[in-house]
Enzyme design. Sequence first.
Site, PDB file in Angstrom:
ATOM      1  N   SER A 101      47.813  48.721  27.684  1.00 25.69           N
ATOM      2  CA  SER A 101      47.558  48.059  29.170  1.00 25.69           C
ATOM      3  C   SER A 101      49.002  48.532  30.098  1.00 25.69           C
ATOM      4  O   SER A 101      50.151  48.990  29.363  1.00 25.69           O
ATOM      5  CB  SER A 101      47.680  46.626  28.977  1.00 25.69           C
ATOM      6  OG  SER A 101      47.707  46.197  30.268  1.00 25.69           O
ATOM      7  N   GLU A 144      43.831  38.520  32.527  1.00 20.94           N
ATOM      8  CA  GLU A 144      44.046  39.129  33.755  1.00 20.94           C
ATOM      9  C   GLU A 144      43.041  38.768  34.804  1.00 20.94           C
ATOM     10  O   GLU A 144      43.428  38.335  35.849  1.00 20.94           O
ATOM     11  CB  GLU A 144      44.023  40.796  33.517  1.00 20.94           C
ATOM     12  CG  GLU A 144      44.506  41.524  34.682  1.00 20.94           C
ATOM     13  CD  GLU A 144      44.108  42.889  34.155  1.00 20.94           C
ATOM     14  OE1 GLU A 144      44.844  43.438  33.063  1.00 20.94           O
ATOM     15  OE2 GLU A 144      43.226  43.726  34.861  1.00 20.94           O
TER      16      GLU A 144
END
Length: 477
Positions: A128, A189
Amino acid sequence: ARAQIGVTGLAVMGSNIARNFARHGHTVALHNRSVAKTDALIAEHGGDGDFVRTETVEEFVAALQKPRRVLIMVKAGEATDAVIEELAAAMETGDIIIDGGNALYTDTIRREASLRERGLHFVGAGISGGEEGALNGPSIMPGGPKESYESLGPLLESVAAVVDGTPCCTHIGPDGAGHFVKMVHNGIEYADMQLIGEAYNLFRDALGLDAGQVADVFTEWNAGTLESYLIEITAEVLRQKDAKTGQPLVDVIVDAAEQKGTGRWTVKSALDLGVPVTGIAEAVFARALSGSRTQRAAAQAQGLAAGTLGDKPTDVAQFTEDIRAALYASKIVAYAQGFDQIAAGSAEYNWDLKPADLATIWRGGCIIRAQFLNRIKEAYDADATLPSLILAPYFREAIETGIDSWRRVVATATMLGIPVPGFASSLSYYDGLRAERLPAALTQGQRDFFGAHTYERTDRPGKFHTLWSGDRSEVEA
Ligand code: NBP
């Protein structure tokens, strides 16, 4: 052979992570299906370090020191299978294939099992941080066999982000654990972004602030408990002016959010695991609603009525603080739900996932990096068996301090006709956890009525059924 690592798939993510390895002193073998990308990387960034240019898979594999380590950074799905197959045919027992793409964890479980049978190690690694993270330090979530981490770990840790001296990379667990955890990270997220969006919407529509004024609020928040990458970039996006019209850019961007699929995967998995991830699910659905252009256009054209609306808040400072508290509390709920899903996945697949480790490696490099993750790490360090993050003393106090604000925001938004699916569903989840009696008793009664599905009683053990179509007496099932 002199390369310590090979990277195949040199689009934006692969190129940047290859450069990151090279900048850390590793010799990196480069490969891409079309050689043009390999040549472009060497032409533009050859000075970053020691690269070995290769054209064919055979050349690529031959350039690597044993045990060979190859990182695949191609499009997730069929492309990944094709590349794995080509590599596996050229590699030898003990070599390691790492898939750094956004693979679905069940694909990773399948690939790991099949490569294990062929004597190869397969590591599904969630990465990520987007382009910038890949180049300067991502958060890395490698799964796969523990023994492969002995050879691979130091290499990956050397290019990962570092927070307080600790690399944002650790062995997550067997087979699909790394990609599962990366998937839930992305789901969180989505929830985080949705909540920030709802806060912005309230500032705009309930308080009448313009984008620049909202940017200032987010900048201020970024100095407090909400400090995070997403809050920081929110202020930057809101402050950006459109060169053509001079208006805030956010006001000229079409309000239809797209998605690539990891949020949807998270919710599908949560449904299978039976974990209520309402914050993530509402975020995925909110994007889908924003993208329902036909329905939205028709509803607006026909002027669907709002009913009698309430008054806008007059105390701007108080309502600003209310929104901050609602955002923080809802965020705690979304993370609590995400960590519940991780615990459920861990139990389902016997992964033995360590929540404190995840909080640790998400503190830097990744999109949800935040001060907040330190508090989560502390909560799990203090009690690894926490039934819910919401019950950790720090988070409990944060919610209890802000609960009145949270209720005011949801109530005010509802009375103003402003959608707040994230804030509202998180509050309902919280109230559901607190509730002494849920209406599920009635649900059980209904299920027993139409389907003889039985119910449990509050006063004695066992399963019971009422003879609804008979004399309505109760029998033990
Ligand atoms: P893309 O996802 O756009 O993939 C492009 C790469 O895949 C190119 O190198 C292309 O080779 C290669 N490729 C394809 Br398409 N089909 C192939 C095939 N059949 N055989 C061999 N190679 C093939 O690249 P990206 O945006 O750099 O992302 C790479 C991975 O990282 C993806 O899985 C993505 O989900 C993941 N990821 C991306 C981000 C992000 O912020 N973008 C963040 C985290 C993870 P070619 O040059 O010959 O066409």
